[in-house]
Write a protein that holds these residues in place. Structure first.
Motif, short mmCIF file in Angstrom:
data_model
loop_
_atom_site.label_atom_id
_atom_site.label_comp_id
_atom_site.label_asym_id
_atom_site.label_seq_id
_atom_site.Cartn_x
_atom_site.Cartn_y
_atom_site.Cartn_z
N ASN A 4 -0.25 -18.83 32.58
CA ASN A 4 0.29 -19.83 32.42
C ASN A 4 -1.12 -20.28 31.68
O ASN A 4 -0.55 -20.42 30.41
CB ASN A 4 -0.16 -20.18 33.86
N LEU A 5 -2.27 -20.09 31.55
CA LEU A 5 -2.97 -20.92 30.54
C LEU A 5 -3.37 -19.55 29.04
O LEU A 5 -3.16 -20.43 28.53
CB LEU A 5 -4.66 -20.00 31.30
N LEU A 6 -2.92 -18.46 29.49
CA LEU A 6 -2.86 -17.32 28.30
C LEU A 6 -1.18 -17.85 27.15
O LEU A 6 -1.31 -18.60 25.83
CB LEU A 6 -2.16 -16.48 27.96
N SER A 7 -0.17 -18.79 28.17
CA SER A 7 0.41 -19.53 27.52
C SER A 7 0.11 -20.38 26.62
O SER A 7 1.01 -20.90 25.54
CB SER A 7 1.81 -19.38 28.44
N GLU A 8 -0.51 -20.75 27.58
CA GLU A 8 -0.59 -22.11 26.72
C GLU A 8 -1.40 -22.26 25.57
O GLU A 8 -1.06 -23.10 24.72
CB GLU A 8 -1.04 -23.23 28.04
N LEU A 9 -2.47 -21.43 25.53
CA LEU A 9 -3.03 -20.94 23.97
C LEU A 9 -2.44 -20.83 23.21
O LEU A 9 -2.37 -20.52 22.29
CB LEU A 9 -4.24 -19.97 24.95
N VAL A 10 -1.45 -19.80 23.60
CA VAL A 10 -0.50 -19.38 22.75
C VAL A 10 0.35 -20.14 21.81
O VAL A 10 0.59 -20.45 20.44
CB VAL A 10 0.48 -18.42 23.02
N ALA A 11 0.35 -20.98 22.86
CA ALA A 11 1.57 -22.87 22.53
C ALA A 11 0.78 -24.10 21.81
O ALA A 11 1.00 -23.92 20.51
CB ALA A 11 1.86 -23.30 23.43
N ALA A 12 -0.39 -23.35 21.91
CA ALA A 12 -1.64 -24.76 20.95
C ALA A 12 -1.72 -23.52 19.76
O ALA A 12 -2.38 -24.81 18.63
CB ALA A 12 -2.51 -24.29 21.43
N ILE A 13 -1.60 -22.61 19.02
CA ILE A 13 -2.20 -22.52 17.97
C ILE A 13 -0.96 -22.20 17.20
O ILE A 13 0.64 -22.64 17.23
CB ILE A 13 -2.22 -20.44 17.76
N PRO A 14 -1.76 -23.57 16.04
CA PRO A 14 -0.91 -24.09 14.76
C PRO A 14 0.39 -22.89 13.89
O PRO A 14 1.02 -23.34 12.62
CB PRO A 14 -1.46 -25.10 14.28
N LEU A 15 0.21 -22.11 14.30
CA LEU A 15 0.48 -20.85 13.65
C LEU A 15 1.40 -20.08 14.47
O LEU A 15 1.25 -19.88 15.78
CB LEU A 15 0.36 -20.16 12.51
N PRO A 16 3.18 -19.13 13.91
CA PRO A 16 3.43 -18.45 14.70
C PRO A 16 2.66 -17.31 15.22
O PRO A 16 1.95 -17.05 14.30
CB PRO A 16 5.01 -18.21 14.00
N ALA A 17 2.76 -17.55 16.50
CA ALA A 17 1.73 -16.73 17.29
C ALA A 17 3.38 -16.01 18.12
O ALA A 17 3.24 -16.49 19.41
CB ALA A 17 0.94 -16.93 17.54
N LEU A 18 2.16 -14.62 19.30
CA LEU A 18 3.11 -14.25 20.50
C LEU A 18 2.20 -12.99 21.08
O LEU A 18 1.09 -12.36 19.89
CB LEU A 18 3.82 -14.12 19.82
N LEU A 19 2.15 -13.03 21.99
CA LEU A 19 1.22 -11.71 22.83
C LEU A 19 2.35 -10.94 23.40
O LEU A 19 3.27 -10.68 23.73
CB LEU A 19 0.91 -12.88 24.31
N VAL A 20 1.79 -9.43 23.53
CA VAL A 20 2.44 -8.31 23.23
C VAL A 20 1.26 -7.78 24.60
O VAL A 20 0.46 -7.56 24.08
CB VAL A 20 2.79 -7.31 22.58
N ASP A 21 2.45 -7.41 25.78
CA ASP A 21 1.58 -6.81 26.69
C ASP A 21 1.15 -5.22 26.96
O ASP A 21 1.89 -4.87 25.94
CB ASP A 21 1.79 -7.46 28.03
N ARG A 22 0.95 -4.19 27.55
CA ARG A 22 0.80 -3.08 27.90
C ARG A 22 2.37 -2.69 27.68
O ARG A 22 2.27 -1.09 27.34
CB ARG A 22 -0.49 -2.38 28.61
N ALA A 23 2.80 -2.87 28.20
CA ALA A 23 3.91 -2.38 28.89
C ALA A 23 5.23 -2.47 27.15
O ALA A 23 6.40 -2.52 27.47
CB ALA A 23 5.07 -2.98 29.78
#
Ligand SMILES: Nc1ncnc2c1ncn2[C@@H]1O[C@H](COP(=O)(O)OP(=O)(O)O)[C@@H](O)[C@H]1O
Ligand SMILES: [Mg+2]
Length: 343
Positions: A4-23
């Motif tokens: 949840n916290l990770l999603s919030e951090l990504v949402a707060a980045i003012p540029l297009p941003a995404l997270l990819v996991d090991r899967a």
């Protein structure tokens, strides 16, 4: 860190941003990323969303090596092609890769413009230089003892050297004008006198082309603040063009009018119209006329010794004065260049 916290951090980045996991799934993306890549991207395999091989390689590489890296992502925002620089960082604690997209379209365009400019300048200088080198060869060899040929060649060489000199002069003026563009001019000047004296200086050129210059201006001197050398250059370039391209055997009218509330300036302004009766300019050229080295009739411009920089210089000087340039013309109907300056 919780998801949840990770999603919030990504949402707060003012540029297009995404997270990819090991899967290899996209586990978080912000609004900017969804606008760029599509609305339903969370939970999907990153390769089905990112699609471009160099970006896919980048993310794979970063997941595998845990080293940061960069790649280009090419896109189109509906109006124009855009270029993003994608940067990936491996997040050790969570075993995920963060990809951030930065729009570098403007940087790319500036780089492209610089390269085009250098290519144009080189081409423009090379033409007269090649001619000069050719004539030097001829004068050293076959024409060594031919007095008549020598005089003729020296005349052509003088013309070509003058062309190079004009080009370098215009490049330097363009450079000076551009570097001062943000400095407001503050010299008080009298516009009508300045225009009158510019026309006097151009009289010999007009006489040579059998052109009559006519000035229609109010009696008052029209006091304003500006840079007199630069404004003189504006009128010189425009009237010279009118004589060269439009005037032959006719008349070039310069008409000065004042208004207290100009529609373009939303305040007191002065309009200076330069009107010729020449062949005019095809509408398709009008939007690009003030670009450096742009010529509507490039054969004629070169024949008349033009550099293709005159109107670019005019545009920059007028920008500095918060003024405008309007061009109206129809083929066969002459051309009207209007300078609008705030008072
Ligand atoms: N009054 C005019 N009538 C027709 N064409 C014009 C006129 N003024 C400018 N042009 C066109 O606009 C081009 C750009 O003008 P300019 O920047 O002054 O370059 P140059 O005069 O050195 O060629 C010219 O090459 C010419 O084709
Ligand atoms: Mg010109």
């Amino acid at each position: 860190m919780t998801d949840n916290l990770l999603s919030e951090l990504v949402a707060a980045i003012p540029l297009p941003a995404l997270l990819v996991d090991r899967a290899e799934r996209i586990v978080a993306a912000n609004t900017e990323a969804r606008t760029l890549l599509g609305h339903v991207i969370e939970g999907r395999h990153f390769a089905t969303i990112l699609r471009q091989p160099q970006v896919i390689d980048l993310v794979e590489q970063c997941l595998r090596s845990q080293q940061p890296g960069k790649a280009r992502h090419l896109s189109n925002d509906g109006a124009q092609d855009t270029t993003f620089e994608v940067e990936c960082r491996y997040m050790n604690g969570t075993d995920k890769v963060l990809a951030v997209f930065q729009d570098v379209t403007h940087l790319e365009q500036a780089g492209q413009m610089r390269r085009d400019f250098v290519a144009n300048v080189s081409h423009e200088l090379r033409t007269p230089l090649t001619a000069l080198m050719g004539f030097i060869e001829t004068l050293r060899g076959p024409a060594r003892d031919d007095t008549a040929a020598r005089d003729r060649f020296l005349q052509i060489m003088t013309d070509e050297a003058n062309r190079m000199n004009r080009l370098v002069g215009d490049l330097l003026s363009l450079n000076r004008v551009e570097s001062e563009e943000r400095v407001r001019p503050k010299e008080p000047l009298k516009l009508t006198g300045l225009i009158r004296s510019t026309l006097n200086t151009l009289k010999p050129l007009a006489d040579d082309a059998s052109v009559r210059l006519s000035l229609d201006a109010p009696d008052e001197p029209v006091e304003m603040v500006g840079d007199s050398d630069q404004l003189r250059q504006v009128f010189t370039n425009l009237v010279e063009n009118a004589i060269k391209y439009g005037g032959s055997g006719g008349v070039v009218d310069v008409i000065v009018t004042l208004s207290e509330r100009d529609t373009a300036m939303r305040g007191p302004a002065v309009r200076i119209k330069i009107v010729d009766q020449g062949p005019g300019i095809d509408a398709k050229h009008l939007p690009r006329l003030t670009e450096r080295f742009y010529r509507a009739d490039s054969h004629r411009s070169r024949e008349l010794g033009g550099t293709g920089l005159g109107l670019a210089i005019v545009k920059h000087i007028l920008n500095r004065h918060r003024g405008r340039l309007r061009v109206e013309s129809e083929l066969g109907q002459g051309a009207v260049f209007t300078v609008i300056l705030p008072r």
